[in-house]
Enzyme design. Structure first.
Site, short mmCIF file in Angstrom:
data_model
loop_
_atom_site.label_atom_id
_atom_site.label_comp_id
_atom_site.label_asym_id
_atom_site.label_seq_id
_atom_site.Cartn_x
_atom_site.Cartn_y
_atom_site.Cartn_z
CG HIS A 267 6.77 0.24 -3.08
ND1 HIS A 267 6.96 1.54 -2.70
CD2 HIS A 267 5.79 0.28 -4.02
CE1 HIS A 267 6.15 2.34 -3.39
NE2 HIS A 267 5.42 1.60 -4.19
CG ASP B 1 2.43 4.61 -4.92
OD1 ASP B 1 3.01 3.60 -4.46
OD2 ASP B 1 2.76 5.12 -6.00
CD GLU C 105 7.52 0.84 -6.92
OE1 GLU C 105 6.87 0.48 -7.91
OE2 GLU C 105 7.45 2.00 -6.46
CD GLU C 106 6.91 5.36 -5.56
OE1 GLU C 106 7.05 5.52 -6.78
OE2 GLU C 106 5.80 5.20 -5.02
CG ASP D 76 2.93 -0.16 -5.84
OD1 ASP D 76 2.59 0.75 -5.07
OD2 ASP D 76 3.90 -0.06 -6.60
CG HIS E 64 4.17 9.31 -7.40
ND1 HIS E 64 5.08 8.91 -8.35
CD2 HIS E 64 3.82 8.19 -6.74
CE1 HIS E 64 5.28 7.60 -8.27
NE2 HIS E 64 4.50 7.14 -7.31
ZN LIG Z 1 4.00 2.33 -5.61
#
Ligand SMILES: [Zn+2]
Length: 703
Positions: free
Chosen positions: A348, A358, A395-396, A424, A509
């Protein structure tokens, strides 16, 4: 004496001859490994992460264009597969804490701080306010109750010691289960709101020991700064919540808000994520009983009490739900002999902020991998089967881009997809590991034996993997943590998910997951990225080029046997007959041995290759995984069709074997009725039948 031209012609002819023979494929595979380029990966990562690029924003549409133009420049035709999906964004939020004894009010800023010298300070205004995607809008106020990691067992502990959660606001910490499950567990315990914080012990360097004891936080160390917040989704489903089971194309049917609420996948109480600094302030306002053990904080933390109160939290969150356009980028290298068989690579692209770890470490690795394949194409390589590259969006929010695409292309993928290879996060530290459906185990281990360990060139990735005690065994894909979910759990495509790093990474995140963090702490030389791209590409090349698919179902039988043994222990003393299950696994083992023999016999024969025979063998190998899916799906989870692998019910990140059987056991244990124990037996029968179907597919004969 031959002249130069003749020599050149002879040389070219030899080259073409080699290129056309089957051994030339392995020549190209070796070549693929030698073409790696860590500088290119660093460049891609730098460009992809210059701005925050949340799904549904212009900035993320720009990353889609970047990926597409890179693919095209590597001779890979590519297009957008776009969808109109329901996403949520924060409008307003606030959190304050009242201490009745002092009548003081603490208003939290809910802002992640820019550090001195932050090169991304100039785009900080593009960062979304910290929030939970799909959180319920609302304003609530209640006494704070500390609920540890918010697991089912944590709420059971609170109940046991007589702590009332009902009508109060739960303070839970991140780290053990999926955040959507924390909110749901709190909701089920009667809470009216949830605040989830990042504990210093788990993310802020307060855990003591480890990493030479360096407890500094970013930018000086790798840990989460005091104001850092883990943003994320609290949606428990897969794909656009308003189109469960079908693709979110323009003008399509959509569920109403009430219908979405009835699915049980979206929370019915508001929640907010906060930093460890704010979490500590709230904890200090909580009195009452103490639960020892893993309920406590790190070495320098005060004693955590569970409440309720006296601190009172006032939580306000207002979000907006909008239909926005998301863009998957799909690139295709068409196969020369079997263009209708697909080997699919996916990662993603959307991120909560900059997303250097990420997910764009994976995006950068994917782009570098396509550069290598572009060079191989220039040298005459064409894959036997079609290779498809997927750069997923949203995706998140809940695996939306990949799920919508799988739902839209379901029948084509079911009849043509050989395997799905997901990355990922590619890198957050050292230590490669992978999770897969078991027929791919052998192939992944073999590929890892050919790639040098980026942290010790005298050994391979495989050697390092074996040495890391915890991760020497391949994981499984029952969890819902990334885009493999729709492929495995909805349509039964053999899949793998690969990553390099051990444990977790503290800035997950948050706005601190940026290029600077990666360069300083994740992979300073970008060699770990290279290793992931190499294993990923090699697995893809073998699946795309080998005449007979390198699948071994014997590992599947072994894995199922292990899970069945565990089940036996769990059900000892209960009147459940596991014979059908054990028999079906024996059948699968026999069928696997038989098809392995047939593969070997085919490859050994001297006769000219028989493409029909090869196709027939390959189809059996490809389709056997589909047999583990059932059109009815799991009880009360109809979208999850795979009867062997799915997330555990109370943790979307946890992987379960035989999820239907386990859900039934859990219910039966709770209520202990004859009827419920009968449903356990029914689920055992369903799994047994699915495994038998897989054996029949491998055998390839009508009964
Ligand atoms: Zn991810």
């Amino acid at each position: 004496m031959m002249n130069k031209t003749v020599i050149t012609i002879i040389f070219i002819s030899i080259f073409i001859f080699i290129a056309e023979s089957s051994s030339s494929k392995s020549f190209y595979h070796t070549k693929f490994l030698s073409l790696s380029d860590n500088t290119s990966i660093a460049n891609h990562l730098f460009i992809l992460t210059r701005r925050p690029h949340v799904a549904g924003t212009l900035a993320n549409a720009e990353t889609a264009s970047y990926v597409q133009s890179t693919l095209i420049s590597n001779q890979i035709p590519s297009h957008f597969a776009s969808y109109e999906v329901s996403l949520t964004y924060p409008v307003s939020r606030s959190l304050n804490l009242t201490d009745p004894s002092s009548s003081s009010i603490k208003q939290f800023s809910l802002r992640q701080e820019i550090y001195k010298g932050d090169p991304y300070a100039n785009v900080a205004n593009e960062i979304l306010p910290t929030f939970h995607a799909y959180a319920k809008s609302g304003s609530v106020s209640g006494s704070a109750v500390y609920a540890n990691y918010g697991r089912v067992e944590d709420f059971a502990t609170l109940k046991q010691i007589g702590v009332n959660v009902s009508g109060n606001i739960v303070l839970a910490r991140y780290g053990q289960i999926f955040r959507g499950d924390i909110v749901q567990n709190a909701q089920e315990a009667g809470a009216i709101g949830v605040v989830i914080y990042t504990d210093k012990k788990d993310y802020g360097g307060g855990g003591g020991g480890g990493d030479g004891g360096d407890k500094r936080w970013f930018p000086d160390g790798k840990w989460m700064p005091p104001s850092g917040v883990q943003v994320g989704s609290v949606f428990k489903g897969s794909g656009d919540p308003t189109t469960t089971g079908w693709a979110s194309v323009e003008g399509c049917e959509r569920l109403t808000e009430e219908e979405v609420m009835k699915t049980g996948d979206v929370p019915l109480i508001p929640s907010l994520p906060v930093s460890w600094k704010d979490g500590e302030i709230i904890l200090n306002s909580i009195d009452g009983p103490v639960v020892n053990g893993d309920w406590q904080g790190g070495e320098d933390a005060s004693v955590y009490k569970v409440g309720p109160g006296p601190g009172i939290l006032n939580l306000h969150y207002q979000g907006k739900e909008e239909i926005r356009t998301i863009h998957n980028v799909i690139g295709i290298i068409e196969g020369s002999e079997e263009p209708d068989r697909y080997v699919i690579l996916g990662n993603h692209r959307d991120a909560w902020t900059f997303g250097a770890v990420d997910p764009n470490s994976g995006t950068a690795a994917l782009l570098e991998l396509t550069e290598r394949l572009g060079k191989l194409q220039k040298q005459g390589w064409r894959p036997r089967r079609t290779i498809v590259f997927c750069s997923w969006d949203a995706e998140e929010y809940g695996l939306i881009g990949s799920t919508e695409w799988v739902e839209e292309n379901r029948e084509t993928l079911i009849s043509r997809a050989v395997a799905y290879l997901n990355v990922d996060v590619a890198v957050y530290g050292k230590g490669f590991h992978a999770s897969s459906t078991p027929q791919l185990d052998e192939l992944i281990l073999q590929a890892s034996q050919l790639v040098p360990d980026p942290d010790n060139s005298s050994q391979t990735v495989y050697d390092a993997w074996l040495q890391s005690k915890s991760k020497a065994v391949l994981g499984r894909l029952g969890g819902g943590g990334s885009d493999y979910k729709a492929f495995v759990q909805h349509i039964g495509v053999p899949s793998v998910d690969m990553i390099t790093g051990d444990g977790g990474y503290p800035v997950y995140h948050s706005m601190y997951d940026d290029f600077v963090w990666m360069k300083k702490f994740g992979d300073p030389m970008f060699k770990r990225h290279v290793a992931v791209a190499s294993v990923w590409g090699l697995v893809a090349l073998r699946l795309a080029d080998e005449e007979i698919l390198p699948f071994n179902y014997l590992h599947y039988a072994d894995e199922l046997q292990k899970s069945a043994e565990d089940l036996k222990v769990e059900l000892s003393g209960k009147d459940i007959n596991l014979k059908p299950l054990l028999n079906s696994i024996d059948g699968l083992r026999l069928a696997s041995i038989k098809i392995n023999d047939q593969k070997e016999a085919y490859l050994k024969r001297n006769k000219r290759k028989d493409s029909f025979k090869a196709r027939e063998l390959n189809d059996r190998l490809m389709m056997a995984e589909r047999a583990f899916t059932d059109s009815d799906g799991l009880p009360s989870r109809p979208w999850s069709k795979h009867l062997i692998y799915a997330p555990s019910k109370h943790n979307g990140y946890g992987s379960k074997s035989f999820p239907g059987i386990h859900d039934a056991i859990e219910m039966a244990k709770q209520m202990n009725t004859k009827e419920l124990w009968k449903s356990v037996q029914h689920e055992v029968w369903r799994v047994s039948r699915a495994i038998k179907h897989a054996s029949l597919v491998l055998n390839g004969k009508l009964t």
